[in-house]
Design an enzyme around this catalytic site. Sequence first.
Site, PDB file in Angstrom:
ATOM      1  N   ASP A 115       0.864  -1.180   0.000  1.00  0.00           N
ATOM      2  CA  ASP A 115       0.000   0.000   0.000  1.00  0.00           C
ATOM      3  C   ASP A 115       0.897   1.224   0.000  1.00  0.00           C
ATOM      4  OD1 ASP A 115      -2.430  -1.427   0.123  1.00  0.00           O
ATOM      5  OD2 ASP A 115      -2.347  -1.522   2.306  1.00  0.00           O
ATOM      6  N   ASP A 133      -7.151  -1.602  -4.265  1.00  0.00           N
ATOM      7  CA  ASP A 133      -8.182  -1.290  -3.268  1.00  0.00           C
ATOM      8  C   ASP A 133      -9.189  -0.286  -3.816  1.00  0.00           C
ATOM      9  OD1 ASP A 133      -6.754  -2.916  -1.491  1.00  0.00           O
ATOM     10  OD2 ASP A 133      -5.658  -1.204  -0.651  1.00  0.00           O
TER      11      ASP A 133
END
Length: 156
Positions: A115, A133
């Site tokens: 991330d 995401d």
Amino acid sequence: MWRLLWIAAGVFACDQFTKFSAAGYLMRHGDIQLTPFLNFALVHNKGAAFGFLSSASGWQNVFFIAVASVACLAILWMTWRLTTNDRVLGIGLMLILGGAAGNLTDRLLHGYVIDFVDVYYHSWHWPAFNVADSAITVGAVLLALDALGLGRKHKH
């Protein structure tokens, strides 16, 4: 609706490219402040959404690999059953498939998901996320809209 698979492939490619680029750059140079509310910051997420189960002892990676694999197979099966009237549903499923495949690939290669997008307000930080995401989130919204009957072609 197999012709929509290019959407999943595009999400997957964009996700993997941005993760590779961000990880390489951020490991060498550190976090980047883009705006007063947005950073690029490298995070190795061993959990699920919002870091759920990230502090577990390691079993969660196998669990999330299994869940993502089943989800990808279920989405492919659902896609096989779609008709041309199911365009919004098909696009939503392809966004989710591409994102799930991107995060699944990270788990298989690294044991965690990369991330790097960090949104914050003062000292409050939203959990870091990535392109996969974002695609999964947009896909879920499209599934909800489809369930409400919005965007569906009706036969006259």
